[in-house]
Design a protein around this motif. Sequence first.
Motif, PDB file in Angstrom:
ATOM      1  N   PHE A  48       0.827  -1.203   0.000  1.00 45.50           N
ATOM      2  CA  PHE A  48       0.000   0.000   0.000  1.00 45.50           C
ATOM      3  C   PHE A  48       0.864   1.257   0.000  1.00 45.50           C
ATOM      4  O   PHE A  48       0.626   2.191  -0.777  1.00 45.50           O
ATOM      5  N   ILE A  49       1.882   1.286   0.847  1.00 45.74           N
ATOM      6  CA  ILE A  49       2.781   2.442   0.909  1.00 45.74           C
ATOM      7  C   ILE A  49       3.524   2.610  -0.417  1.00 45.74           C
ATOM      8  O   ILE A  49       3.653   3.735  -0.928  1.00 45.74           O
ATOM      9  N   ALA A  50       4.001   1.507  -0.984  1.00 48.04           N
ATOM     10  CA  ALA A  50       4.703   1.573  -2.265  1.00 48.04           C
ATOM     11  C   ALA A  50       3.782   2.112  -3.361  1.00 48.04           C
ATOM     12  O   ALA A  50       4.186   2.957  -4.176  1.00 48.04           O
ATOM     13  N   HIS A  51       2.545   1.648  -3.382  1.00 53.74           N
ATOM     14  CA  HIS A  51       1.580   2.119  -4.370  1.00 53.74           C
ATOM     15  C   HIS A  51       1.295   3.603  -4.176  1.00 53.74           C
ATOM     16  O   HIS A  51       1.219   4.373  -5.142  1.00 53.74           O
ATOM     17  N   ASP A  52       1.155   4.029  -2.938  1.00 58.33           N
ATOM     18  CA  ASP A  52       0.913   5.442  -2.643  1.00 58.33           C
ATOM     19  C   ASP A  52       2.064   6.309  -3.129  1.00 58.33           C
ATOM     20  O   ASP A  52       1.852   7.335  -3.776  1.00 58.33           O
ATOM     21  N   ARG A  53       3.287   5.897  -2.857  1.00 55.01           N
ATOM     22  CA  ARG A  53       4.464   6.683  -3.268  1.00 55.01           C
ATOM     23  C   ARG A  53       4.610   6.703  -4.783  1.00 55.01           C
ATOM     24  O   ARG A  53       4.963   7.730  -5.358  1.00 55.01           O
ATOM     25  N   ALA A  54       4.335   5.589  -5.432  1.00 56.00           N
ATOM     26  CA  ALA A  54       4.422   5.538  -6.900  1.00 56.00           C
ATOM     27  C   ALA A  54       3.363   6.439  -7.527  1.00 56.00           C
ATOM     28  O   ALA A  54       3.642   7.165  -8.495  1.00 56.00           O
ATOM     29  N   GLY A  55       2.155   6.423  -6.993  1.00 52.73           N
ATOM     30  CA  GLY A  55       1.092   7.302  -7.506  1.00 52.73           C
ATOM     31  C   GLY A  55       1.428   8.763  -7.309  1.00 52.73           C
ATOM     32  O   GLY A  55       1.213   9.595  -8.197  1.00 52.73           O
ATOM     33  N   PHE A  56       1.973   9.092  -6.149  1.00 55.32           N
ATOM     34  CA  PHE A  56       2.358  10.472  -5.866  1.00 55.32           C
ATOM     35  C   PHE A  56       3.465  10.928  -6.824  1.00 55.32           C
ATOM     36  O   PHE A  56       3.404  12.020  -7.380  1.00 55.32           O
ATOM     37  N   GLY A  57       4.472  10.077  -7.014  1.00 57.11           N
ATOM     38  CA  GLY A  57       5.555  10.415  -7.939  1.00 57.11           C
ATOM     39  C   GLY A  57       5.059  10.588  -9.365  1.00 57.11           C
ATOM     40  O   GLY A  57       5.480  11.497 -10.082  1.00 57.11           O
ATOM     41  N   GLY A  58       4.140   9.730  -9.778  1.00 55.84           N
ATOM     42  CA  GLY A  58       3.565   9.858 -11.118  1.00 55.84           C
ATOM     43  C   GLY A  58       2.782  11.153 -11.286  1.00 55.84           C
ATOM     44  O   GLY A  58       2.869  11.815 -12.322  1.00 55.84           O
ATOM     45  N   ALA A  59       2.034  11.527 -10.254  1.00 56.24           N
ATOM     46  CA  ALA A  59       1.282  12.786 -10.311  1.00 56.24           C
ATOM     47  C   ALA A  59       2.224  13.977 -10.384  1.00 56.24           C
ATOM     48  O   ALA A  59       1.985  14.939 -11.129  1.00 56.24           O
ATOM     49  N   LEU A  60       3.309  13.938  -9.632  1.00 58.97           N
ATOM     50  CA  LEU A  60       4.292  15.024  -9.689  1.00 58.97           C
ATOM     51  C   LEU A  60       4.915  15.141 -11.077  1.00 58.97           C
ATOM     52  O   LEU A  60       5.077  16.249 -11.602  1.00 58.97           O
ATOM     53  N   MET A  61       5.262  14.011 -11.662  1.00 56.58           N
ATOM     54  CA  MET A  61       5.871  14.034 -12.990  1.00 56.58           C
ATOM     55  C   MET A  61       4.890  14.526 -14.051  1.00 56.58           C
ATOM     56  O   MET A  61       5.255  15.299 -14.937  1.00 56.58           O
ATOM     57  N   ALA A  62       3.636  14.092 -13.975  1.00 56.13           N
ATOM     58  CA  ALA A  62       2.629  14.546 -14.936  1.00 56.13           C
ATOM     59  C   ALA A  62       2.425  16.054 -14.819  1.00 56.13           C
ATOM     60  O   ALA A  62       2.314  16.760 -15.833  1.00 56.13           O
ATOM     61  N   THR A  63       2.397  16.553 -13.598  1.00 56.75           N
ATOM     62  CA  THR A  63       2.249  17.998 -13.385  1.00 56.75           C
ATOM     63  C   THR A  63       3.450  18.746 -13.944  1.00 56.75           C
ATOM     64  O   THR A  63       3.297  19.792 -14.588  1.00 56.75           O
ATOM     65  N   ALA A  64       4.634  18.212 -13.706  1.00 54.28           N
ATOM     66  CA  ALA A  64       5.844  18.862 -14.222  1.00 54.28           C
ATOM     67  C   ALA A  64       5.839  18.925 -15.742  1.00 54.28           C
ATOM     68  O   ALA A  64       6.172  19.967 -16.328  1.00 54.28           O
ATOM     69  N   VAL A  65       5.449  17.843 -16.386  1.00 58.41           N
ATOM     70  CA  VAL A  65       5.390  17.827 -17.857  1.00 58.41           C
ATOM     71  C   VAL A  65       4.374  18.848 -18.358  1.00 58.41           C
ATOM     72  O   VAL A  65       4.636  19.583 -19.325  1.00 58.41           O
ATOM     73  N   ALA A  66       3.225  18.946 -17.706  1.00 56.53           N
ATOM     74  CA  ALA A  66       2.197  19.913 -18.114  1.00 56.53           C
ATOM     75  C   ALA A  66       2.694  21.351 -17.955  1.00 56.53           C
ATOM     76  O   ALA A  66       2.496  22.190 -18.846  1.00 56.53           O
ATOM     77  N   ILE A  67       3.366  21.639 -16.856  1.00 56.72           N
ATOM     78  CA  ILE A  67       3.852  23.003 -16.623  1.00 56.72           C
ATOM     79  C   ILE A  67       4.993  23.340 -17.577  1.00 56.72           C
ATOM     80  O   ILE A  67       5.067  24.461 -18.102  1.00 56.72           O
ATOM     81  N   ILE A  68       5.870  22.381 -17.842  1.00 57.97           N
ATOM     82  CA  ILE A  68       6.950  22.623 -18.805  1.00 57.97           C
ATOM     83  C   ILE A  68       6.368  22.870 -20.196  1.00 57.97           C
ATOM     84  O   ILE A  68       6.783  23.782 -20.908  1.00 57.97           O
ATOM     85  N   GLY A  69       5.385  22.069 -20.587  1.00 57.47           N
ATOM     86  CA  GLY A  69       4.732  22.276 -21.884  1.00 57.47           C
ATOM     87  C   GLY A  69       4.070  23.641 -21.972  1.00 57.47           C
ATOM     88  O   GLY A  69       4.168  24.322 -22.999  1.00 57.47           O
ATOM     89  N   LEU A  70       3.428  24.047 -20.905  1.00 56.15           N
ATOM     90  CA  LEU A  70       2.790  25.363 -20.871  1.00 56.15           C
ATOM     91  C   LEU A  70       3.839  26.462 -21.019  1.00 56.15           C
ATOM     92  O   LEU A  70       3.651  27.430 -21.768  1.00 56.15           O
ATOM     93  N   GLY A  71       4.952  26.297 -20.326  1.00 56.67           N
ATOM     94  CA  GLY A  71       6.018  27.298 -20.426  1.00 56.67           C
ATOM     95  C   GLY A  71       6.676  27.343 -21.792  1.00 56.67           C
ATOM     96  O   GLY A  71       7.032  28.405 -22.296  1.00 56.67           O
ATOM     97  N   LEU A  72       6.821  26.185 -22.422  1.00 56.58           N
ATOM     98  CA  LEU A  72       7.489  26.140 -23.719  1.00 56.58           C
ATOM     99  C   LEU A  72       6.606  26.629 -24.867  1.00 56.58           C
ATOM    100  O   LEU A  72       7.083  27.297 -25.782  1.00 56.58           O
ATOM    101  N   TRP A  73       5.331  26.271 -24.852  1.00 47.22           N
ATOM    102  CA  TRP A  73       4.481  26.582 -26.006  1.00 47.22           C
ATOM    103  C   TRP A  73       3.368  27.583 -25.728  1.00 47.22           C
ATOM    104  O   TRP A  73       2.737  28.065 -26.651  1.00 47.22           O
ATOM    105  N   GLY A  74       3.117  27.915 -24.461  1.00 44.32           N
ATOM    106  CA  GLY A  74       2.047  28.853 -24.149  1.00 44.32           C
ATOM    107  C   GLY A  74       2.536  30.224 -23.728  1.00 44.32           C
ATOM    108  O   GLY A  74       1.776  31.173 -23.660  1.00 44.32           O
TER     109      GLY A  74
END
Length: 108
Positions: free
Chosen positions: A18-44
Amino acid sequence: MHTDAATLEAANPHLLPFIAHDRAGFGGALMATAVAIIGLGLWGWRQGEAWVWWTLLGAAVAGSASALMIHFFVHYTAFIHLLPVYFGSAMLALALILARPYLAYRAD
């Protein structure tokens, strides 16, 4: 938590996965957010695109506020632990202040 894997496993065999799944989900959410913000900065990021500023403000407030709220809710408020959140929030605020004249520029 001041414990080890064997103690957690003894408490409940489902706890470590459960803890491993929680940490993996949190890390994935952070990475997805980072990609979205980088994309916004690069093209918006264009002069007069105020929506970019408002989007980044919303993301900054949501991220900083949620991190601080959960830490205060569970009473884990050690200054050194929260220092990255405080520093990141200050840098985000400075960046948004500096970016506002450019992104919110109106020629009329």
